[in-house]
Design a protein around this motif. Sequence first.
Motif, PDB file in Angstrom:
ATOM      1  N   LEU A 121      -2.533   1.015  -9.590  1.00  0.00           N
ATOM      2  CA  LEU A 121      -2.793   2.153  -8.566  1.00  0.00           C
ATOM      3  C   LEU A 121      -1.291   2.724  -8.824  1.00  0.00           C
ATOM      4  O   LEU A 121      -0.198   1.871  -8.722  1.00  0.00           O
ATOM      5  CB  LEU A 121      -2.845   1.459  -7.260  1.00  0.00           C
ATOM      6  CG  LEU A 121      -4.157   0.945  -6.767  1.00  0.00           C
ATOM      7  CD1 LEU A 121      -4.150   0.407  -5.350  1.00  0.00           C
ATOM      8  CD2 LEU A 121      -5.164   2.213  -6.875  1.00  0.00           C
ATOM      9  N   GLU A 122      -1.184   3.981  -9.028  1.00  0.00           N
ATOM     10  CA  GLU A 122       0.094   4.777  -9.326  1.00  0.00           C
ATOM     11  C   GLU A 122       0.190   5.806  -7.996  1.00  0.00           C
ATOM     12  O   GLU A 122      -0.787   6.477  -7.689  1.00  0.00           O
ATOM     13  CB  GLU A 122      -0.094   5.193 -10.314  1.00  0.00           C
ATOM     14  CG  GLU A 122       1.484   5.807 -10.765  1.00  0.00           C
ATOM     15  CD  GLU A 122       1.742   6.347 -12.267  1.00  0.00           C
ATOM     16  OE1 GLU A 122       2.737   6.513 -12.492  1.00  0.00           O
ATOM     17  OE2 GLU A 122       0.608   6.328 -12.897  1.00  0.00           O
ATOM     18  N   ASN A 123       1.116   5.854  -7.335  1.00  0.00           N
ATOM     19  CA  ASN A 123       1.480   6.654  -6.246  1.00  0.00           C
ATOM     20  C   ASN A 123       0.376   6.631  -5.297  1.00  0.00           C
ATOM     21  O   ASN A 123      -0.121   7.823  -4.791  1.00  0.00           O
ATOM     22  CB  ASN A 123       1.643   8.160  -6.732  1.00  0.00           C
ATOM     23  CG  ASN A 123       3.317   8.182  -7.414  1.00  0.00           C
ATOM     24  OD1 ASN A 123       3.944   7.570  -7.084  1.00  0.00           O
ATOM     25  ND2 ASN A 123       2.918   8.767  -8.550  1.00  0.00           N
ATOM     26  N   PHE A 124      -0.200   5.460  -4.915  1.00  0.00           N
ATOM     27  CA  PHE A 124      -1.237   5.339  -4.061  1.00  0.00           C
ATOM     28  C   PHE A 124      -0.823   5.792  -2.583  1.00  0.00           C
ATOM     29  O   PHE A 124       0.149   5.193  -2.149  1.00  0.00           O
ATOM     30  CB  PHE A 124      -1.716   4.099  -4.064  1.00  0.00           C
ATOM     31  CG  PHE A 124      -2.811   3.678  -3.090  1.00  0.00           C
ATOM     32  CD1 PHE A 124      -4.129   4.346  -3.326  1.00  0.00           C
ATOM     33  CD2 PHE A 124      -2.791   3.005  -1.969  1.00  0.00           C
ATOM     34  CE1 PHE A 124      -5.299   4.182  -2.448  1.00  0.00           C
ATOM     35  CE2 PHE A 124      -4.099   2.786  -1.039  1.00  0.00           C
ATOM     36  CZ  PHE A 124      -5.172   3.256  -1.193  1.00  0.00           C
ATOM     37  N   ASP A 125      -1.220   6.688  -1.961  1.00  0.00           N
ATOM     38  CA  ASP A 125      -0.931   7.157  -0.738  1.00  0.00           C
ATOM     39  C   ASP A 125      -1.971   6.694   0.460  1.00  0.00           C
ATOM     40  O   ASP A 125      -3.276   7.150   0.480  1.00  0.00           O
ATOM     41  CB  ASP A 125      -0.952   8.676  -0.918  1.00  0.00           C
ATOM     42  CG  ASP A 125      -0.471   9.445   0.717  1.00  0.00           C
ATOM     43  OD1 ASP A 125      -0.373   8.887   1.629  1.00  0.00           O
ATOM     44  OD2 ASP A 125       0.257  10.572   0.560  1.00  0.00           O
ATOM     45  N   MET A 126      -1.524   5.792   1.321  1.00  0.00           N
ATOM     46  CA  MET A 126      -2.518   5.137   2.208  1.00  0.00           C
ATOM     47  C   MET A 126      -2.954   6.349   3.095  1.00  0.00           C
ATOM     48  O   MET A 126      -4.345   6.400   3.353  1.00  0.00           O
ATOM     49  CB  MET A 126      -1.748   4.342   2.800  1.00  0.00           C
ATOM     50  CG  MET A 126      -1.209   3.158   1.888  1.00  0.00           C
ATOM     51  SD  MET A 126      -1.603   1.353   2.588  1.00  0.00           S
ATOM     52  CE  MET A 126      -2.525   1.129   3.587  1.00  0.00           C
ATOM     53  N   PHE A 127      -2.224   7.435   3.520  1.00  0.00           N
ATOM     54  CA  PHE A 127      -2.800   8.435   4.175  1.00  0.00           C
ATOM     55  C   PHE A 127      -3.907   9.144   3.695  1.00  0.00           C
ATOM     56  O   PHE A 127      -4.934   9.487   4.259  1.00  0.00           O
ATOM     57  CB  PHE A 127      -1.577   9.357   4.705  1.00  0.00           C
ATOM     58  CG  PHE A 127      -2.039  10.339   5.749  1.00  0.00           C
ATOM     59  CD1 PHE A 127      -1.832  10.018   7.081  1.00  0.00           C
ATOM     60  CD2 PHE A 127      -2.472  11.700   5.636  1.00  0.00           C
ATOM     61  CE1 PHE A 127      -2.328  11.060   8.363  1.00  0.00           C
ATOM     62  CE2 PHE A 127      -3.040  12.343   6.553  1.00  0.00           C
ATOM     63  CZ  PHE A 127      -2.887  12.263   7.633  1.00  0.00           C
ATOM     64  N   ALA A 128      -3.659   9.569   2.679  1.00  0.00           N
ATOM     65  CA  ALA A 128      -4.504  10.225   1.742  1.00  0.00           C
ATOM     66  C   ALA A 128      -5.917   9.342   1.735  1.00  0.00           C
ATOM     67  O   ALA A 128      -7.107   9.721   1.789  1.00  0.00           O
ATOM     68  CB  ALA A 128      -4.182  10.740   0.439  1.00  0.00           C
ATOM     69  N   ALA A 129      -5.636   8.325   1.263  1.00  0.00           N
ATOM     70  CA  ALA A 129      -6.799   7.147   1.040  1.00  0.00           C
ATOM     71  C   ALA A 129      -7.949   7.009   2.293  1.00  0.00           C
ATOM     72  O   ALA A 129      -8.928   6.717   2.289  1.00  0.00           O
ATOM     73  CB  ALA A 129      -6.369   6.026   0.402  1.00  0.00           C
ATOM     74  N   PHE A 130      -7.094   6.999   3.436  1.00  0.00           N
ATOM     75  CA  PHE A 130      -8.077   6.832   4.872  1.00  0.00           C
ATOM     76  C   PHE A 130      -8.219   8.054   5.277  1.00  0.00           C
ATOM     77  O   PHE A 130      -8.660   8.135   6.502  1.00  0.00           O
ATOM     78  CB  PHE A 130      -6.967   5.954   5.692  1.00  0.00           C
ATOM     79  CG  PHE A 130      -6.704   4.660   4.972  1.00  0.00           C
ATOM     80  CD1 PHE A 130      -7.691   3.830   4.668  1.00  0.00           C
ATOM     81  CD2 PHE A 130      -5.358   4.017   5.069  1.00  0.00           C
ATOM     82  CE1 PHE A 130      -7.465   2.659   4.125  1.00  0.00           C
ATOM     83  CE2 PHE A 130      -5.322   2.961   4.415  1.00  0.00           C
ATOM     84  CZ  PHE A 130      -6.025   2.159   4.117  1.00  0.00           C
TER      85      PHE A 130
END
Length: 87
Positions: free
Chosen positions: A31-40
């Motif tokens: 996972l690279e630059n995984f943005d939790m806000f975007a994922a959720f």
Amino acid sequence: KVRLYLKVGYRKGFKPGIFVFDVAIQGKTVLENFDMFAAFDGDFHRVSIKEFTNVEASNGDLEIAFTNDENHDPTARLVNAIEVIRE
């Protein structure tokens, strides 16, 4: 196989670009630059499960590394559980 169970447990500061991190398993970035806000999709009640296959332990050890740079909140690594499944 490795599964990461991710969930943000609080709303404070929950916005795009804050909770961003990388994950490496056995030295390989998964996972690279995984943005939790975007994922959720901005839903702080949502859970995300990330699954990675073809993972081999070395001498019985499995290394999982969570990192973020100085521009992102160090609390970004919000993993609630790690599941390792023999394939």
